[in-house]
Write an enzyme that holds these catalytic residues in place. Structure first.
Site, PDB file in Angstrom:
ATOM      1  N   ASP A 128       0.856  -1.193   0.000  1.00 53.25           N
ATOM      2  CA  ASP A 128       0.000   0.000   0.000  1.00 53.25           C
ATOM      3  C   ASP A 128       0.891   1.241   0.000  1.00 53.25           C
ATOM      4  O   ASP A 128       1.916   1.298   0.690  1.00 53.25           O
ATOM      5  CB  ASP A 128      -0.911   0.006   1.229  1.00 53.25           C
ATOM      6  N   ILE A 129       0.495   2.248  -0.770  1.00 50.02           N
ATOM      7  CA  ILE A 129       1.314   3.461  -0.912  1.00 50.02           C
ATOM      8  C   ILE A 129       1.324   4.297   0.378  1.00 50.02           C
ATOM      9  O   ILE A 129       2.257   5.082   0.600  1.00 50.02           O
ATOM     10  CB  ILE A 129       0.799   4.302  -2.113  1.00 50.02           C
ATOM     11  N   VAL A 138     -11.022   2.994  -3.904  1.00 51.30           N
ATOM     12  CA  VAL A 138     -10.640   2.504  -5.236  1.00 51.30           C
ATOM     13  C   VAL A 138     -11.629   1.399  -5.645  1.00 51.30           C
ATOM     14  O   VAL A 138     -11.727   0.368  -4.965  1.00 51.30           O
ATOM     15  CB  VAL A 138      -9.194   1.959  -5.241  1.00 51.30           C
ATOM     16  N   HIS A 148     -10.093  -5.081  -3.536  1.00 54.54           N
ATOM     17  CA  HIS A 148      -8.775  -5.273  -2.938  1.00 54.54           C
ATOM     18  C   HIS A 148      -8.955  -5.702  -1.494  1.00 54.54           C
ATOM     19  O   HIS A 148      -9.838  -5.217  -0.785  1.00 54.54           O
ATOM     20  CB  HIS A 148      -7.917  -4.001  -3.024  1.00 54.54           C
ATOM     21  N   ASN A 152     -12.888  -2.981   2.304  1.00 47.54           N
ATOM     22  CA  ASN A 152     -13.821  -1.853   2.328  1.00 47.54           C
ATOM     23  C   ASN A 152     -14.694  -1.925   1.069  1.00 47.54           C
ATOM     24  O   ASN A 152     -14.175  -2.165  -0.032  1.00 47.54           O
ATOM     25  CB  ASN A 152     -13.045  -0.535   2.368  1.00 47.54           C
ATOM     26  N   HIS A 186      -7.059  -5.648   2.010  1.00 46.53           N
ATOM     27  CA  HIS A 186      -5.940  -5.110   2.792  1.00 46.53           C
ATOM     28  C   HIS A 186      -5.471  -6.212   3.744  1.00 46.53           C
ATOM     29  O   HIS A 186      -6.291  -6.787   4.479  1.00 46.53           O
ATOM     30  CB  HIS A 186      -6.378  -3.938   3.665  1.00 46.53           C
TER      31      HIS A 186
HETATM   32  P1  5GP Z   1      -9.805   1.655   0.100  1.00 50.52           P
HETATM   33  O1  5GP Z   1     -10.146   2.867   0.900  1.00 50.52           O
HETATM   34  O2  5GP Z   1     -10.370   1.738  -1.294  1.00 50.52           O
HETATM   35  O3  5GP Z   1     -10.138   0.378   0.809  1.00 50.52           O
HETATM   36  O4  5GP Z   1      -8.234   1.610   0.011  1.00 50.52           O
HETATM   37  C1  5GP Z   1      -7.487   2.040  -1.062  1.00 50.52           C
HETATM   38  C2  5GP Z   1      -6.037   1.882  -0.677  1.00 50.52           C
HETATM   39  O5  5GP Z   1      -5.254   2.035  -1.840  1.00 50.52           O
HETATM   40  C3  5GP Z   1      -5.548   2.921   0.328  1.00 50.52           C
HETATM   41  O6  5GP Z   1      -5.007   2.251   1.472  1.00 50.52           O
HETATM   42  C4  5GP Z   1      -4.479   3.697  -0.430  1.00 50.52           C
HETATM   43  O7  5GP Z   1      -3.376   4.064   0.374  1.00 50.52           O
HETATM   44  C5  5GP Z   1      -4.079   2.729  -1.525  1.00 50.52           C
HETATM   45  N1  5GP Z   1      -3.644   3.360  -2.764  1.00 50.52           N
HETATM   46  C6  5GP Z   1      -4.265   4.364  -3.432  1.00 50.52           C
HETATM   47  N2  5GP Z   1      -3.604   4.680  -4.562  1.00 50.52           N
HETATM   48  C7  5GP Z   1      -2.531   3.836  -4.607  1.00 50.52           C
HETATM   49  C8  5GP Z   1      -1.461   3.668  -5.546  1.00 50.52           C
HETATM   50  O8  5GP Z   1      -1.363   4.350  -6.558  1.00 50.52           O
HETATM   51  N3  5GP Z   1      -0.537   2.695  -5.255  1.00 50.52           N
HETATM   52  C9  5GP Z   1      -0.639   1.916  -4.134  1.00 50.52           C
HETATM   53  N4  5GP Z   1       0.309   1.014  -3.960  1.00 50.52           N
HETATM   54  N5  5GP Z   1      -1.626   2.054  -3.237  1.00 50.52           N
HETATM   55  C10 5GP Z   1      -2.558   2.993  -3.468  1.00 50.52           C
END
Ligand code: 5GP
Length: 121
Positions: free
Chosen positions: A35-36, A101, A105, A92, A107
């Site tokens: 994760d970034i 996103v 995915h 999520n 986590h």
């Molecule tokens: P969500 O809120 O959709 O469950 O989590 C999206 C996750 O994607 C977040 O933890 C965010 O830090 C990660 N994320 C968003 N953009 C990028 C990216 O470009 N690269 C990576 N490696 N992680 C990302």
């Protein structure tokens, strides 16, 4: 439920190689990467390679092979990450789940004691 997958989402771009990622593990059906913005010492995202928006979309529409391949990736990532003492897996989903996103995915968070699952409302 209508699932309208947006192929311009950021994880679709990662799958197409348009955006770099720190790959942890990959097989025919799944990709795992760092994760970034990590929320814990271990914070890895596991995504299917197919166009699925969410966990429920994936569970309803992905083939048995895709689902097995995804779960094999989960097993490999847990081994690689060394989370024998425990971890948390989070998917999520949509607005109420605060999904940013729109590509499914999982986590995988670990490397420290993570606290209770949800803060009290
Ligand atoms: P969500 O809120 O959709 O469950 O989590 C999206 C996750 O994607 C977040 O933890 C965010 O830090 C990660 N994320 C968003 N953009 C990028 C990216 O470009 N690269 C990576 N490696 N992680 C990302």
């Amino acid at each position: 439920m209508d699932f309208n997958y947006d192929p311009q989402n950021i994880f679709a771009k990662i799958l197409r190689g348009e955006i770099p990622n720190k790959t942890v593990y990959e097989n025919d059906h799944a990709l795992a990467f760092e994760d970034i913005a990590p929320q814990a010492p271990v914070h890895i995202l596991i995504i299917p390679k197919g166009p699925y928006m969410s966990l429920d979309h994936f569970a309803m529409a992905a083939s048995a092979e895709e689902q097995v391949g995804f779960m094999q990736a989960v097993a490999e990532v847990c081994k690689i990450a060394g989370v024998e003492d425990g971890f948390r897996a989070i998917a999520n989903t949509r607005e109420a789940g605060v999904q940013d996103v729109p590509h499914f995915h999982l986590h995988i968070l670990g490397g420290r004691v993570l606290g209770r699952m949800l803060p009290k409302a």
